[in-house]
Design a protein around this motif. Structure first.
Motif, PDB file in Angstrom:
ATOM      1  N   ARG A 122       0.850  -1.194   0.000  1.00 41.86           N
ATOM      2  CA  ARG A 122       0.000   0.000   0.000  1.00 41.86           C
ATOM      3  C   ARG A 122       0.881   1.239   0.000  1.00 41.86           C
ATOM      4  O   ARG A 122       2.108   1.155  -0.021  1.00 41.86           O
ATOM      5  N   GLY A 123       0.252   2.405   0.005  1.00 42.16           N
ATOM      6  CA  GLY A 123       0.978   3.662   0.147  1.00 42.16           C
ATOM      7  C   GLY A 123       1.993   3.926  -0.949  1.00 42.16           C
ATOM      8  O   GLY A 123       1.779   3.578  -2.118  1.00 42.16           O
ATOM      9  N   ALA A 124       3.114   4.531  -0.563  1.00 41.82           N
ATOM     10  CA  ALA A 124       4.147   4.886  -1.536  1.00 41.82           C
ATOM     11  C   ALA A 124       4.646   3.668  -2.284  1.00 41.82           C
ATOM     12  O   ALA A 124       4.871   3.725  -3.505  1.00 41.82           O
ATOM     13  N   ARG A 127       3.128   0.956  -3.155  1.00 42.73           N
ATOM     14  CA  ARG A 127       2.200   0.568  -4.227  1.00 42.73           C
ATOM     15  C   ARG A 127       2.297   1.518  -5.414  1.00 42.73           C
ATOM     16  O   ARG A 127       2.395   1.088  -6.567  1.00 42.73           O
ATOM     17  N   MET A 158       1.429  12.490   1.436  1.00 46.06           N
ATOM     18  CA  MET A 158       0.742  11.610   0.499  1.00 46.06           C
ATOM     19  C   MET A 158      -0.641  11.198   0.985  1.00 46.06           C
ATOM     20  O   MET A 158      -0.848  10.976   2.181  1.00 46.06           O
ATOM     21  N   ARG A 159      -1.540  11.055   0.029  1.00 46.50           N
ATOM     22  CA  ARG A 159      -2.875  10.537   0.317  1.00 46.50           C
ATOM     23  C   ARG A 159      -2.825   9.014   0.287  1.00 46.50           C
ATOM     24  O   ARG A 159      -3.330   8.366  -0.633  1.00 46.50           O
ATOM     25  N   THR A 160      -2.197   8.453   1.294  1.00 43.98           N
ATOM     26  CA  THR A 160      -2.165   7.000   1.394  1.00 43.98           C
ATOM     27  C   THR A 160      -3.537   6.493   1.831  1.00 43.98           C
ATOM     28  O   THR A 160      -4.394   7.265   2.269  1.00 43.98           O
ATOM     29  N   GLU A 161      -3.712   5.201   1.735  1.00 41.72           N
ATOM     30  CA  GLU A 161      -4.972   4.604   2.167  1.00 41.72           C
ATOM     31  C   GLU A 161      -5.255   4.922   3.627  1.00 41.72           C
ATOM     32  O   GLU A 161      -6.397   5.196   4.011  1.00 41.72           O
ATOM     33  N   GLU A 212     -10.106   8.259  -2.553  1.00 37.15           N
ATOM     34  CA  GLU A 212      -9.411   8.957  -3.631  1.00 37.15           C
ATOM     35  C   GLU A 212     -10.374   9.693  -4.549  1.00 37.15           C
ATOM     36  O   GLU A 212      -9.993  10.661  -5.214  1.00 37.15           O
ATOM     37  N   SER A 218      -0.720  12.191  -4.519  1.00 32.00           N
ATOM     38  CA  SER A 218      -1.000  10.762  -4.527  1.00 32.00           C
ATOM     39  C   SER A 218       0.317   9.981  -4.423  1.00 32.00           C
ATOM     40  O   SER A 218       1.391  10.505  -4.733  1.00 32.00           O
ATOM     41  N   PRO A 219       0.263   8.716  -4.025  1.00 31.05           N
ATOM     42  CA  PRO A 219       1.477   7.895  -3.990  1.00 31.05           C
ATOM     43  C   PRO A 219       2.078   7.652  -5.374  1.00 31.05           C
ATOM     44  O   PRO A 219       3.217   7.193  -5.471  1.00 31.05           O
TER      45      PRO A 219
END
Length: 283
Positions: free
Chosen positions: A16-18, A20, A201-204, A214, A228-229
């Protein structure tokens, strides 16, 4: 031909996050991407829905090739087995993205050092800094065989300013220094080592904490400055495809600056300048 066609990449912490976002952008650029993490279908960390297999599915949906490998990077035997697998299946490793990070196991509070639990050390150093160091240790023999390649460490950097949390500041500075030290030692092997600093960042996890997703984040005022990531993913893909990347080896590079240099935008078409957040801003 895609810029990274034929390249073999490894992204750690890619559930997830960066991680991904980076894995997907490398796959879109043509690389074969190994994606590691502990979250697999039916067994995810902290009961979160994202998995390394889902990341690979997204890479494939974009026309790329991904390979999911469950790996707990605090266990050296698993990290060694991962490199053995890549050696056996590919015979090379061109791009290593050290993104695995255990620092979010506890809330990162902006309180004095003496008021925070020592457990932060285990999460940020054992599961973060040491995990990335060990990944380098096991991957470098394979990378050095071909005398080319690039290693990335995801970090956070604000021009020597204090980042507000003692453990977080110490760990992120350790990662940037790790990148610099390795860049010196690996210069004869023509392997570039870079520390890459994204913005907010707009991580989950960030989206869930603000009860949005998102598709609706623009309705939340607190997220106006976020990226975003995929923004950091595009930065890393651009650097990995730059034949002159050795000229940047050892540096700490901000994603906003790289967007301007390589002329890419975030997924919503925006150019987002380098993010600045200092200790005084947080109090």
């Amino acid at each position: 031909m895609k810029a990274l066609e034929g390249k073999i990449a490894l992204v750690t912490g890619g559930s997830r996050g960066a991680g991904r976002g980076i894995a997907i952008e490398l796959g879109k650029a043509g690389a074969t991407v190994y994606v590691t993490g502990r979250s697999t279908p039916g067994k995810t960390t902290h009961d979160r829905p994202e998995t390394i297999d889902e990341t690979v599915s997204r890479i494939e949906a974009c026309g790329g090739k991904g390979i999911a490998v469950r790996c707990d990077h605090t266990q050296d035997s698993e990290t060694q087995a991962l490199i053995d697998q890549i050696r056996s299946e590919q015979g090379r490793l061109d791009i290593l993205v050290n993104n695995v990070w255990g620092g979010n196991e506890l809330p990162i509070e902006y309180a004095p050092f003496w008021e925070q639990p020592l457990k932060h050390w285990d999460h940020m150093f054992t599961s973060g800094v040491r995990a990335q160091l060990a990944m380098n240790f096991f991957a470098l023999p394979l990378m050095r065989e071909h005398e080319q390649g690039v290693i990335f460490h995801t970090t956070f950097w604000d021009d020597h300013k204090y980042l507000g949390n003692f453990y977080y500041d110490l760990a992120k500075n350790a990662l940037t220094r790790m990148a610099y030290g390795l860049s010196v030692e690996l210069k004869p092997d023509k392997i570039a080592v870079l520390a890459i600093s994204p913005g907010w960042m707009r991580t989950e996890l960030v989206l869930r904490s603000l009860n949005t997703d998102e598709e609706h984040w623009q309705e939340v005022d607190e997220l106006k400055r976020t990226e975003s990531p995929y923004y950091i993913g595009r930065a890393i893909a651009a650097l990995a495809g730059d034949p002159k990347v050795m000229e940047k080896s050892g540096q700490v590079l901000l994603v906003g600056d790289l967007a301007k240099e390589y002329r890419f935008t975030d997924i919503d078409g925006r150019y987002i300048p380098p993010f600045k957040a200092t200790y005084t801003d947080m109090h």
